[in-house]
Design an enzyme around this catalytic site. Structure first.
Site, PDB file in Angstrom:
ATOM      1  N   MET A 165      -2.693  -7.203   6.438  1.00 31.34           N
ATOM      2  CA  MET A 165      -3.721  -7.960   5.729  1.00 31.34           C
ATOM      3  C   MET A 165      -3.214  -8.574   4.423  1.00 31.34           C
ATOM      4  SD  MET A 165      -6.719  -5.094   6.166  1.00 31.34           S
ATOM      5  CE  MET A 165      -6.897  -4.186   7.719  1.00 31.34           C
ATOM      6  N   SER A 166      -1.927  -8.858   4.359  1.00 32.59           N
ATOM      7  CA  SER A 166      -1.373  -9.376   3.104  1.00 32.59           C
ATOM      8  C   SER A 166      -0.110 -10.177   3.386  1.00 32.59           C
ATOM      9  CB  SER A 166      -1.046  -8.207   2.154  1.00 32.59           C
ATOM     10  OG  SER A 166       0.016  -7.420   2.686  1.00 32.59           O
ATOM     11  N   ALA A 203       2.501  -2.379   4.088  1.00 35.81           N
ATOM     12  CA  ALA A 203       2.264  -1.411   5.153  1.00 35.81           C
ATOM     13  C   ALA A 203       1.652  -2.176   6.314  1.00 35.81           C
ATOM     14  CB  ALA A 203       1.326  -0.312   4.676  1.00 35.81           C
ATOM     15  N   TYR A 253      -9.311 -10.103   1.213  1.00 37.64           N
ATOM     16  CA  TYR A 253     -10.521  -9.410   1.668  1.00 37.64           C
ATOM     17  C   TYR A 253     -11.301  -8.752   0.524  1.00 37.64           C
ATOM     18  CZ  TYR A 253      -7.699  -5.059   1.582  1.00 37.64           C
ATOM     19  OH  TYR A 253      -6.898  -4.005   1.213  1.00 37.64           O
ATOM     20  N   GLU A 254     -10.712  -8.675  -0.656  1.00 41.48           N
ATOM     21  CA  GLU A 254     -11.431  -8.125  -1.805  1.00 41.48           C
ATOM     22  C   GLU A 254     -12.447  -9.121  -2.367  1.00 41.48           C
ATOM     23  OE1 GLU A 254      -8.886  -5.588  -4.560  1.00 41.48           O
ATOM     24  OE2 GLU A 254      -7.333  -6.635  -3.404  1.00 41.48           O
ATOM     25  N   HIS A 277      -6.834   4.413   6.482  1.00 38.71           N
ATOM     26  CA  HIS A 277      -6.049   4.116   5.282  1.00 38.71           C
ATOM     27  C   HIS A 277      -5.259   5.337   4.801  1.00 38.71           C
ATOM     28  CE1 HIS A 277      -4.937   1.517   2.016  1.00 38.71           C
ATOM     29  NE2 HIS A 277      -5.339   2.375   1.098  1.00 38.71           N
ATOM     30  N   ASN A 299       1.391   2.821  11.230  1.00 42.00           N
ATOM     31  CA  ASN A 299       0.579   3.284  12.359  1.00 42.00           C
ATOM     32  C   ASN A 299       0.913   2.452  13.593  1.00 42.00           C
ATOM     33  OD1 ASN A 299      -1.128   1.188  10.764  1.00 42.00           O
ATOM     34  ND2 ASN A 299      -2.067   1.202  12.805  1.00 42.00           N
ATOM     35  N   SER A 321       0.822  -1.214   0.000  1.00 40.16           N
ATOM     36  CA  SER A 321       0.000   0.000   0.000  1.00 40.16           C
ATOM     37  C   SER A 321       0.855   1.262   0.000  1.00 40.16           C
ATOM     38  CB  SER A 321      -0.912   0.013   1.232  1.00 40.16           C
ATOM     39  OG  SER A 321      -1.852  -1.018   1.189  1.00 40.16           O
ATOM     40  N   HIS A 329      -5.804  -8.787  -2.697  1.00 39.20           N
ATOM     41  CA  HIS A 329      -6.044  -9.148  -1.305  1.00 39.20           C
ATOM     42  C   HIS A 329      -7.182 -10.169  -1.181  1.00 39.20           C
ATOM     43  CE1 HIS A 329      -4.216  -5.111  -1.129  1.00 39.20           C
ATOM     44  NE2 HIS A 329      -3.692  -5.511   0.020  1.00 39.20           N
ATOM     45  N   HIS A 357      -3.120   0.934  -4.697  1.00 36.77           N
ATOM     46  CA  HIS A 357      -2.670  -0.228  -5.461  1.00 36.77           C
ATOM     47  C   HIS A 357      -3.070  -0.001  -6.918  1.00 36.77           C
ATOM     48  CE1 HIS A 357      -1.567  -2.924  -2.057  1.00 36.77           C
ATOM     49  NE2 HIS A 357      -2.386  -2.098  -1.413  1.00 36.77           N
TER      50      HIS A 357
END
Length: 304
Positions: free
Chosen positions: A231-232, A128, A100-101, A279, A255, A43, A98, A76
């Site tokens: 998440m990746s 990230a 989650y997509e 995000h 973060n 990201s 991803h 992306h």
């Protein structure tokens, strides 16, 4: 599942990757047909592709590639960029796919299968991530030396289903997932470049997303030994190792994850939004780290 259906499944996966490879070779210059390294840009880290030499270079949008999945996430872009890092032929995957997509794992990790069919021997993955380790600050880098595949432990695993022995074994050991020599090169390059950005080594925990973790979930992940969460990456790492590639993965801490207990209503007014992840801050932190990440990636790969 019958033996014939297993054969049909595994053959079609190999054939799809071969079709895409041949399509690519019909577009890019001959000197770019055999990349040695693939880089997956996380990201906001699409500028890593800018470290490729200006010529020769070819860009192919995901949407132009047969069988190739599309990305739908801000930050992306969705293209493959072929070129050289110094003298090393490479391809950058600018944007990733991803889970989650809504993609099944065999779709989200298909690009890594393609890289394997193309003969790529080394995969460098960036992402990230949220910092769980209290010593990690926004802007720090973390070289992955291990991971926790949280969805995988619950049955959502990228190697679930019929195994294709053309790619790798049915039962894959992951105790050596993150190549030691490649990790050493990161610290050698950072020293040579005199980067002031702090670099750690640690454990990345993969969660499916797309929601950021609750405070209680974050404390649990920290107790499990994770230093950063995202998440990746882990599905891509697993499939790359299944294909026999060497792997290097680097997280940019964008973060600081909130792990403090949720304030109780009985305690009076409180600011629940303090430290809440979003995000936009991920993209901004990645933008600020862009120059250092480009220099580091270029130096590491140029020495392979």
């Amino acid at each position: 599942m019958s033996e014939s259906s297993v054969t049909e499944f595994t053959t079609s996966l190999t054939e799809r990757a071969t079709v895409v490879m041949n399509f690519i070779r019909g577009i890019v210059p001959t000197e770019l047909h055999y990349p040695k390294v693939a880089v997956i840009c996380g990201s906001g880290l699409h500028h890593l592709a800018d470290a490729l030499n200006i010529l020769p270079r070819s860009e192919i949008p995901f949407s132009d590639l047969p069988y190739f999945p599309l990305t739908t996430v801000e930050g992306h872009i969705g293209k493959l960029v072929f070129g050289h890092f110094g003298t090393v032929p490479a391809v950058c995957m600018v944007g990733r796919i991803h889970f989650y997509e809504g993609n099944p794992f065999d779709i989200s990790v298909f690009p890594v299968r393609l890289f394997s069919v193309m003969g790529i021997s080394t995969l460098l993955v960036t992402n990230a991530a949220g910092g769980l380790n209290s010593e990690y600050k926004v802007g720090d880098l973390m070289v992955l030396n291990d991971h926790i595949n949280f969805p995988g432990l619950a049955g959502w695993h990228p190697l679930k289903g019929p195994n294709d022995p053309l790619f790798g074994p049915r039962f894959l050991a992951l105790s050596d997932a993150y190549d030691l020599e490649l990790r050493r090169k990161v610290f050698e390059s950072a020293k040579a470049l005199k980067l002031s950005r702090r670099i750690h080594e640690g454990v990345y925990v993969f969660v499916s997303g797309p929601t950021y973790e609750t405070r209680a979930e974050s404390r649990m992940l920290k107790m499990l030994g994770a230093d950063a969460v995202g998440m990746s990456t882990v599905p891509e790492i697993i499939v790359a190792r299944h294909c026999g590639m060497k792997v290097l993965a680097i997280s940019l801490v964008t973060n600081a994850v909130v792990t403090a207990p949720t304030p109780k209503a009985s305690d009076g007014p409180a600011n629940l939004s303090a430290g809440r992840a979003n995000h936009e801050e991920v993209i901004e932190a990645a933008r600020q780290a862009g120059d250092d990440m480009r220099a580091l990636v270029l130096d590491v790969i140029s020495k392979l």
